[in-house]
Design a protein around this motif. Sequence first.
Motif, PDB file in Angstrom:
ATOM      1  N   SER A 167     -21.447 -22.651  -3.041  1.00  0.00           N
ATOM      2  CA  SER A 167     -21.508 -24.067  -3.411  1.00  0.00           C
ATOM      3  C   SER A 167     -22.903 -24.570  -3.765  1.00  0.00           C
ATOM      4  CB  SER A 167     -20.922 -24.936  -2.284  1.00  0.00           C
ATOM      5  OG  SER A 167     -19.614 -24.528  -1.960  1.00  0.00           O
ATOM      6  N   THR A 216     -13.034 -28.921   1.088  1.00  0.00           N
ATOM      7  CA  THR A 216     -13.060 -28.027  -0.058  1.00  0.00           C
ATOM      8  C   THR A 216     -11.651 -27.743  -0.552  1.00  0.00           C
ATOM      9  OG1 THR A 216     -15.061 -26.976   0.757  1.00  0.00           O
ATOM     10  CG2 THR A 216     -13.800 -25.770  -0.881  1.00  0.00           C
ATOM     11  N   HIS A 255     -16.186 -22.273  -4.915  1.00  0.00           N
ATOM     12  CA  HIS A 255     -17.383 -22.356  -5.755  1.00  0.00           C
ATOM     13  C   HIS A 255     -17.600 -23.720  -6.400  1.00  0.00           C
ATOM     14  CE1 HIS A 255     -17.268 -18.165  -4.929  1.00  0.00           C
ATOM     15  NE2 HIS A 255     -16.322 -17.895  -5.804  1.00  0.00           N
ATOM     16  N   GLN A 296     -28.720 -26.814  -1.513  1.00  0.00           N
ATOM     17  CA  GLN A 296     -27.977 -27.517  -2.562  1.00  0.00           C
ATOM     18  C   GLN A 296     -28.821 -28.614  -3.200  1.00  0.00           C
ATOM     19  OE1 GLN A 296     -24.722 -28.582  -0.077  1.00  0.00           O
ATOM     20  NE2 GLN A 296     -23.507 -26.783  -0.592  1.00  0.00           N
ATOM     21  N   GLU A 347     -14.344 -21.600   2.962  1.00  0.00           N
ATOM     22  CA  GLU A 347     -15.316 -22.641   3.271  1.00  0.00           C
ATOM     23  C   GLU A 347     -14.828 -23.541   4.400  1.00  0.00           C
ATOM     24  OE1 GLU A 347     -18.525 -23.230   1.826  1.00  0.00           O
ATOM     25  OE2 GLU A 347     -18.098 -21.156   1.337  1.00  0.00           O
TER      26      GLU A 347
END
Length: 419
Positions: free
Chosen positions: A38, A70, A74, A83, A118
């Motif tokens: 991510s 999620t 990805h 991030q 995730e």
Amino acid sequence: MASANVSALLKPVKIGPYTARNRIFMSALTRNRSVPTSVPNEVNVEYYRQRARSAGLIVTEGVLITQQGTEWPHAPGLWSREQVEGWKKVTDAVHAEGGLVYAQLWHCGRVSHPKAPEQIAAGVPVYAPSAISARGGKFRHIPGEPNATYVTPTAIDDPKKLIALFKKAAINAKEAGFDGVEIHGANGYLISQFLETGSNQRTDEYGGSTENRTRFALETLKEVIDVWGPERVGIKLSPAGGYNDMGMPLDDAKETYSYLTTEIDKLGIGYITFARYGEALDPVIDGKKRATVHDVVGTYTPLVKNPNTAVLVNTGYTAEEGAQAVEQGTAAAVVYGMNWIVHPDFAKRIQDGKPLDGFQRLDMMGLYGHYPPYPHTEDLFKGEKLAKLKEDLKKGYTDYPDADAAVPDAQDVPIKVGA
């Protein structure tokens, strides 16, 4: 040269404190290329750089505010330092092209799966307003369960915990160099789930009455405004429902979204995007279409009276129809979706009267990625395997040509799908 009937889209427009170069905006579009874990990568940077050369305003794909929440593998996030640094490269690239970019803050709520890698890594349940499962839909990335469907979520005990995640992501977005943020209040994700009677059956202050069901959306906006100020905040709404098992009785929908729009108007945010009904986003569930079909634009845009709040419209607009909406004063700008996927120079094509020929190359793998699905091994993200994977990410993502390199005799294709 652009034809006269689209010229209204080419004029600059004020959005919050900014002046966008044109009124051809780019919608949030799920693309699933933030590999691994991510974090935006150099392929994401190039994708946004290409489109920043002509878009008036870019709204990023949905950016997850937490590892919990999620739906897709990805998809990028904004909960970690790594991030933030990845997004900083994206915003720098957009700004170098003279563009504007807002982060769309996103939590999936009940349309997540507890067995998604995730979700497991997050170590928390799938949270939603109420313990009511969505219907329809499949998760094709669940290890060993290619036909996994929605499960009953856990009703969040205190919704303020989720509001705090939006605020933290808004802080991270500011640090990452975005020009503003958009709250994803559409398409059956967490905020939609609080708004609608079918997915929200709480008996506390966040459920029941129209005022209570809109409370989560309004409190989220106020917390994000505390970070950004109202003028740099937007929200996207889809009152017709449909996608992700949304859709209320017509009277409930009109009452809910009319009240919500009126209350948002009081906050003076930078813009509200109204997504009108789109058949492609209306699944058949139990033999029937799910959406509450009505005139979204005609019903709610007149309720926006604050001079600081721009009205944006989305879903299925051709260039000519979008220009008409601007000319008539219905919208300040038009937010396009699928055309930006297949035409990185979409706004310039409209300006130059060039064909929209990219749809002949569009396929599902191009939309959602060519990378291997879960489960994966750690060595997939190392050395030559990682380099090969990043090359695969470009397919149907950054390899669409500009008009000068397009197929010479392609026909103009109207926009039939918006995001």
